[in-house]
Write a protein that holds these residues in place. Structure first.
Motif, mmCIF file in Angstrom:
data_model
loop_
_atom_site.group_PDB
_atom_site.id
_atom_site.type_symbol
_atom_site.label_atom_id
_atom_site.label_comp_id
_atom_site.label_asym_id
_atom_site.label_seq_id
_atom_site.Cartn_x
_atom_site.Cartn_y
_atom_site.Cartn_z
ATOM 1 N N ARG B 177 0.817 -1.211 0.000
ATOM 2 C CA ARG B 177 0.000 0.000 0.000
ATOM 3 C C ARG B 177 0.854 1.265 0.000
ATOM 4 O O ARG B 177 1.945 1.286 0.575
ATOM 5 C CB ARG B 177 -0.909 0.032 1.239
ATOM 6 N N GLY B 201 -4.431 0.437 -4.526
ATOM 7 C CA GLY B 201 -3.270 0.404 -3.642
ATOM 8 C C GLY B 201 -2.963 1.734 -2.991
ATOM 9 O O GLY B 201 -2.099 1.811 -2.116
ATOM 10 N N ASP B 226 -4.438 -1.045 7.699
ATOM 11 C CA ASP B 226 -3.874 -1.933 6.673
ATOM 12 C C ASP B 226 -3.096 -3.072 7.320
ATOM 13 O O ASP B 226 -3.207 -4.230 6.895
ATOM 14 C CB ASP B 226 -2.978 -1.141 5.716
ATOM 15 N N ASP B 231 -2.247 -6.140 5.004
ATOM 16 C CA ASP B 231 -1.617 -5.398 3.917
ATOM 17 C C ASP B 231 -0.247 -4.901 4.375
ATOM 18 O O ASP B 231 0.044 -4.855 5.568
ATOM 19 C CB ASP B 231 -2.493 -4.211 3.502
#
Lengths: 479, 479
Positions: B177, B201, B226, B231
């Protein structure tokens, strides 16, 4: 600097360049000084007070910078691929610098976009490219900085297509694969890596040992193997004129395979594409009607200064959909009308120079006939050099030379050939580079300068023969 | 074109540019002609026979191209961000075009690399950048074409780091990300998409409604969310001088967060970085010691023609490891010695022009003092314009104006403000663009031309007042 000062200083700089071109042949092609020589001659910080006349900078150019250059415009420069400019190209670039406009959007300076579209159609006409690349249909052309960037944007559009239109939102969510021959340019691996597939995403396809061109059966086998393991074939990059030897991949067979599997075909003709201005060399472009995208570099062999890569797509909508991002500060009525091209959506950066001006100056100065004469001269000079090589038992020609590159070597081991290259380059009279063909160290002599004549090619041969004569294992039979 | 012909034609082109600059103010800033006007005036194919004198091309420039341009060097150009060139910049670029060398490797023309390294150190000195960016330590600078490309290569290096060094081989194999404020430039979304993360993203972080700058708490919350869902936070792009309003993200707080979580911090100062040549404006760069990479564009507000983005990294080895690909045809002894910089490994394309020449010419002509005077003039002119806006009850200033951009609007609805922009631009005396601030249509007046004086700013204000007076809902109280 006001217009009057610019006029005076500009004449001085033009004169400096004219003198440089008139005398470059007397210089060593490449410098011998060790790393750090140029940097050590420069102050470590900028001046606080300005106002140094341009003549002072030109004097430092002469004493510090020019001795540290490898001279790509020297008639004895035979390295890499040619990167030749010309007077009209420099002048077109000068106008571009003076106007200082931005072509990111049609609206940001309309003539910048429109001249580029027309110049790309002119080039498509000159190379007799398939109709699908012309702006009058679904396709169109755009100037990229280099073939590296052309391969990258082709890869991105191919990923978007292979994903069924998800890619621009979700990114890399499957194992997409790219295919090129083992002689595909390094920029292909780099583009694939940048696009997030990793170097592992590249399938390097074997070549025919005689032609060094991609083997279609090997391509098909690689695609089938990937499909069997759940990978997604996204793009094939075929080459017209590989960097190592100017091999020409068989587009008709490769194109048919891409069509069968629905894979994007990008054709990289960075160097050899310019040859297609000559009808007798267009055999190299057979099968191009299969391509989704194609590029060649006028900055290599078409007398246009770097950077100027000419890139076409067959379906511009796919490329634009992949790359467009529309922030509020770029919204405008012309873009929203759909009646204009915004080239920012055809490339990686947002900003763009007015690069079509140099093409306009070059095409009007040389005309189609002049460009054909330039290409034919290079091909003939390469053939002349190859004849010399063939006539000497110590040497061998290492690959076919359909264009202006000759690959050759001494009939000796790799170290001896590397020593030959170093010895020849050390004279300062020529500059060659090397590659490996079938694993063997091979010298490359690439011709492209409009200043290079038969005498320069003959001198290169003489330098190589003198160098070879001094190598312990290469004295052989002579010729 | 031989050197003598070039000398003659070159003087003519220099004179043409000097005349253009001397008269550009008399032209409409932007053309009114509809799409297709320029293209329709050009032949559909290149000439077969060349030899047209440069004067013929210059005549067509005058009659076809120039009337179709938006003139970015016009003193009434206030659109986007400035993109101003200068006489010394054009001359440096001219020398670069004339030399026509390739700086892809140190070995391909050593002085091209060495002058660039020194010029990047000069700029770092001029802006008082942290020591970690200088070439004498672990870092270093390189010229990119644009901030878009700088953001892209920073993203790639960040992904390589976040992957633990796997990325260059395996590509995107996790949900990486990127974070930027809702006013981060569109090139950030584009870079993230190119890098294979998809637009999904990008995490767009909210801004402070008063300053329009990124909220560090919101950044931390997004990172935590995230991480909680598995992520991988890879990069934060903070902005010094956003495109909408020149807001300055709080680097000290953002940098501390990046350090805490081990996230790459890239700082995009494309426009406002130039302000750091003035000590009194360096507050905007507080916290830069946290950054892993930083860029600004001399081609925006530092009198250097496009393209010239100055990009630095704190640890060059990370960038090089992410991007290098080494084919046989680029191998050479200097690279293998480890003693030289090969800038091809610091950027997307392989090839590179000799762009540091224009920086050298500009820095020697203006000196540090001259560049400071240029920046201070822009800031003072912006303040002068903002004072006019504030003094008129019909208008309001929409955001702080620490640099040379003023955001303002009529106290009226969006349609009225859009009509004001269209009406003012239709005069041909000024050219402004717009954005949205907190959802509301807002006009932007960006100053940067060395030709723009108090008189031009006052004229812009007069044009806007005249235009406002004709709008049905905006006649208000006047001033």
């Amino acid at each position: 600097m006001d217009p009057a000062e610019f006029r005076r200083a500009g004449h001085a700089v033009v004169d400096w360049i004219a003198d440089y071109w008139a005398t470059v042949e007397r210089r060593p092609v490449a410098p011998a000084a060790p790393p750090g020589t140029v940097a050590a001659a420069l102050p470590s910080a900028p001046p606080t007070v300005g106002g140094e006349p341009v003549e002072a900078v030109l004097a430092d150019l002469d004493s510090i910078v020019v001795p540290g250059l490898t001279h790509w415009q020297h008639p004895g420069f035979f390295g890499y691929f040619p990167g030749n400019t010309s007077g009209p190209s420099v002048l077109g670039d000068l106008v571009s610098a003076g106007l200082g406009v931005q072509g990111m959007l049609w609206a940001s300076s309309p003539a910048c976009t429109e001249l580029e579209t027309v110049m790309m159609d002119w080039l498509a006409h000159l190379l007799d490219l398939p109709e699908r690349f012309r702006s009058t249909g679904t396709g169109g052309g755009v100037i990229q900085d280099s073939a590296s960037s052309a391969t990258l944007v082709a890869t991105l559009a191919a990923l978007h297509r292979a994903s069924g239109g998800r890619w621009r939102h979700t990114g890399i969510d499957r194992r997409y694969r790219a295919y090129t021959s083992i002689h595909g340019h390094s920029s292909i691996e780099k583009a694939v890596r940048i696009a997030g597939l990793g170097s592992d995403g590249v399938r390097s396809i074997e070549v025919d040992p005689d032609t060094q061109a991609m083997l279609p059966d090997a391509l098909r086998a690689a695609i089938e193997a990937d499909l069997a393991s759940g990978d997604v074939p996204a793009i094939v990059v075929a080459t017209i004129g590989t960097t190592s030897t100017t091999a020409v991949d068989p587009l008709p067979e490769i194109g048919a395979i891409c069509a069968e599997y629905g894979i994007w075909l990008h054709v990289d003709a960075a160097y050899a594409g310019a040859a297609a201005v000559c009808p007798e060399l267009r055999w190299s472009h057979a099968g191009l009607e299969y391509a989704d995208s194609y590029c060649f570099d006028p900055h290599k062999w078409l007398l246009t200064g770097f950077d100027c890569d000419a890139f076409w797509v067959a379906h511009r909508a796919e490329l634009i959909e992949a790359l467009t991002v529309l922030p509020e500060f770029l919204r405008n009525a012309a873009s929203e009308s759909g009646a204009v091209i915004d080239y920012r959506d055809w490339q990686v950066p947002l900003g763009r120079r007015f690069r079509s001006l140099k093409l306009w100056f070059v095409l009007r100065w040389y005309g189609a006939d002049g460009l054909r004469a330039h290409i034919r001269s290079g091909v003939a000079l390469a053939a002349r050099f190859a004849d010399r090589v063939r006539a000497d038992d110590r040497f061998e020609v290492a690959a076919a030379h359909p264009f202006s590159l000759v690959c050759f070597r001494l009939r000796a081991d790799d170290d001896t050939n590397a020593a030959l290259l170093a010895s020849a380059n050390a004279t300062g009279r020529v500059h060659l580079t090397h590659t490996r063909v079938a694993g063997r160290y091979t010298l490359r002599l690439a011709i492209g300068s409009p200043q290079t004549t038969e005498a320069h090619v003959d001198e290169a041969w003489a330098v190589l023969c003198e160098a070879a004569a001094t190598l312990p294992t290469a004295q052989g039979t002579g010729s």
